[in-house]
Design an enzyme around this catalytic site. Structure first.
Site, short mmCIF file in Angstrom:
data_model
loop_
_atom_site.label_atom_id
_atom_site.label_comp_id
_atom_site.label_asym_id
_atom_site.label_seq_id
_atom_site.Cartn_x
_atom_site.Cartn_y
_atom_site.Cartn_z
CG HIS A 209 -0.20 0.36 2.49
ND1 HIS A 209 0.57 -0.55 3.14
CD2 HIS A 209 -0.10 1.50 3.19
CE1 HIS A 209 1.11 0.01 4.21
NE2 HIS A 209 0.72 1.26 4.26
C1 UD1 Z 1 -1.75 5.56 6.26
C2 UD1 Z 1 -0.39 5.96 6.85
C3 UD1 Z 1 0.62 4.84 6.60
C4 UD1 Z 1 0.09 3.51 7.09
C5 UD1 Z 1 -1.26 3.24 6.43
C6 UD1 Z 1 -1.85 1.93 6.87
C7 UD1 Z 1 0.18 8.36 6.82
C8 UD1 Z 1 1.01 9.39 6.17
N1 UD1 Z 1 0.14 7.16 6.21
O1 UD1 Z 1 -1.59 5.48 4.85
O2 UD1 Z 1 1.81 5.14 7.31
O3 UD1 Z 1 1.01 2.51 6.75
O4 UD1 Z 1 -2.15 4.32 6.78
O5 UD1 Z 1 -3.08 1.72 6.29
O6 UD1 Z 1 -0.43 8.63 7.82
N2 UD1 Z 1 -9.15 5.19 2.39
C9 UD1 Z 1 -10.36 4.56 2.41
N3 UD1 Z 1 -10.85 4.19 3.63
C10 UD1 Z 1 -10.20 4.43 4.79
C11 UD1 Z 1 -8.96 5.08 4.75
C12 UD1 Z 1 -8.45 5.45 3.54
O7 UD1 Z 1 -10.97 4.31 1.39
O8 UD1 Z 1 -10.71 4.06 5.86
C13 UD1 Z 1 -8.57 5.56 1.07
C14 UD1 Z 1 -8.79 7.00 0.72
O9 UD1 Z 1 -9.11 7.07 -0.61
C15 UD1 Z 1 -7.46 7.65 0.97
C16 UD1 Z 1 -6.48 6.49 0.75
O10 UD1 Z 1 -7.18 5.31 1.09
O11 UD1 Z 1 -7.22 8.72 0.14
C17 UD1 Z 1 -5.26 6.62 1.59
O12 UD1 Z 1 -5.57 6.80 2.97
P1 UD1 Z 1 -4.60 7.68 3.93
O13 UD1 Z 1 -5.06 7.62 5.33
O14 UD1 Z 1 -4.36 8.99 3.31
O15 UD1 Z 1 -3.21 6.95 3.84
P2 UD1 Z 1 -2.83 5.42 3.86
O16 UD1 Z 1 -2.31 5.07 2.52
O17 UD1 Z 1 -3.92 4.57 4.44
#
Ligand code: UD1
Length: 360
Positions: A209
């Site tokens: 991811h």
């Molecule tokens: C975050 C953390 C990363 C961790 C990861 C585990 C930061 C900078 N990154 O990254 O260190 O390894 O979590 O999962 O804090 N989304 C959903 N549902 C959710 C959450 C996210 O659909 O419940 C989607 C959204 O489109 C979002 C994307 O996933 O834009 C990324 O989510 P985000 O929290 O920005 O970062 P992660 O890649 O999850």
């Protein structure tokens, strides 16, 4: 002592569970859980609270997704208000996600002490958002709770005072041992992947991811090529993170039928699968540590790691991100099992040591 314990994203939930549980042993401590809402889907968030036996959060900040600036700012605005209302004596942050950064800055500016659990880890790669989060949080924290010796060395090099650095072990491993024990008495029949595991007893477990791996077409295609190759030899079980799912669709990445694309799994179900895998392939931070603690071979799909103990002592090897390096690491791992031993203080008692420090 009034404490706010912060969690926002999936890897935080495993870390706060043992800290919260241990806090209940101290009558003088009132520990409240703050969920920033960085992760919000049921299977990225609530499923973990249930699985890890955490109570409902006391406060939910509802931050949601966004660019780094937007997400961090939303958490800061909401948490500042909460700090004004609650006036805690201490804020505990864990790990390296945007919630960790946002809440530590707000607390410190409100003259509230900050304890950082998992302090001092460094990948020395400033293209990783987590590295920036780790460095900033460690530049303002009052207590540094360290999981491995490299953390202590890095903090000392950065000028942090020795008396504030506490090598306590790893709360992620506290949680792992606690959950692995529960799983010992469970046959797994209630898990959606029970039959898949029953049919395939020699498999690879994969998570992927990191933005650096999935957010550009070239890097995602390179990794997918290697995985499709590996899948000609062994099935791959792949719970797909929402970010990865989105990019897969955007870049039209296709995986072979022998790669089983699953929804994100709860903690116990993921453990049920990876603990018996022939190999784990991952770009996560936590799984590098957890596989080391369970003696499961691990190939990390990154060029570096902030957790060098998992390589020096554990089962982890760096597989890089090119198709050739990934395939080579896979083949090497299959040929010969790496010798490993348990890193110091990864004994399930890190949370106990943390509260002893905090409560004197
Ligand atoms: C975050 C953390 C990363 C961790 C990861 C585990 C930061 C900078 N990154 O990254 O260190 O390894 O979590 O999962 O804090 N989304 C959903 N549902 C959710 C959450 C996210 O659909 O419940 C989607 C959204 O489109 C979002 C994307 O996933 O834009 C990324 O989510 P985000 O929290 O920005 O970062 P992660 O890649 O999850």
């Amino acid at each position: 002592m009034k404490v706010l314990l912060i969690a926002g994203a999936r890897p935080n939930f495993m870390k706060i569970a043992p800290i919260y549980r241990e806090s209940l042993k101290y009558d003088q401590v009132e520990c409240r859980i703050v969920h920033t809402g960085q992760h919000y889907d049921y299977d990225m968030s609530q499923a973990f609270f249930e699985d890890l036996e955490l109570p409902e959060p006391d406060f939910f900040l509802n931050a949601g997704s966004g660019t780094h600036g937007v997400q961090t700012a939303k958490i800061m605005v909401a948490f500042e208000k909460l700090c004004e209302e609650e006036r805690p004596d201490l804020v505990i942050v864990v790990g390296d996600v945007n919630s960790t950064l946002a809440c530590s800055i707000v607390a410190k500016k409100a003259l509230i002490e900050v304890a950082h659990v998992e302090a001092g880890l460094r990948s020395f790669d400033l293209t990783m958002p987590e590295e920036i989060n780790r460095m900033v949080t460690d530049s303002i924290s009052d207590y540094f709770f360290v999981t491995e010796e490299s953390g202590e060395k890095n903090l000392l090099k950065e000028g942090r005072p020795k008396e504030k650095i506490h090598f306590v072990g790893n709360v992620m491993i506290d949680n792992l041992f606690y959950q692995a024990k529960k799983l010992e008495n469970y046959d797994g029949k209630g898990f959606s992947t029970f039959k898949l595991k029953e049919k395939n007893n020699d498999y690879v477990f994969l998570t992927l991811h990191r933005p650096s791996n999935v957010d550009t077409k070239e890097s995602f295609e390179e990794i997918a090529f290697a995985l499709n190759q590996i899948a000609t030899e062994r099935p791959i079980f792949f719970p797909v993170h929402p970010r990865t799912r989105k990019m897969m669709e955007q870049f039209d990445i296709s995986f072979s039928e022998n790669i089983h694309l699953l929804s994100p799994l709860g903690f116990k179900e993921a453990l049920f699968l990876w603990k018996d895998a022939a190999l784990v392939m991952t770009d996560s931070g936590g799984l590098q540590e957890e596989t080391t603690a369970m003696g499961v071979p691990c190939v990390t799909l990154r060029e570096n790691t902030e957790r060098p103990i998992t390589i020096a002592m554990g089962t982890n090897v760096l597989g890089g991100t090119s198709k050739d390096s990934i395939l080579k690491s896979y083949r090497d791992s299959m040929k010969k099992k790496k010798e490993f031993s348990m890193p110091p203080k990864w004994d399930g008692r890190a949370a106990e040591r943390i509260w002893k420090v905090l409560c004197g």
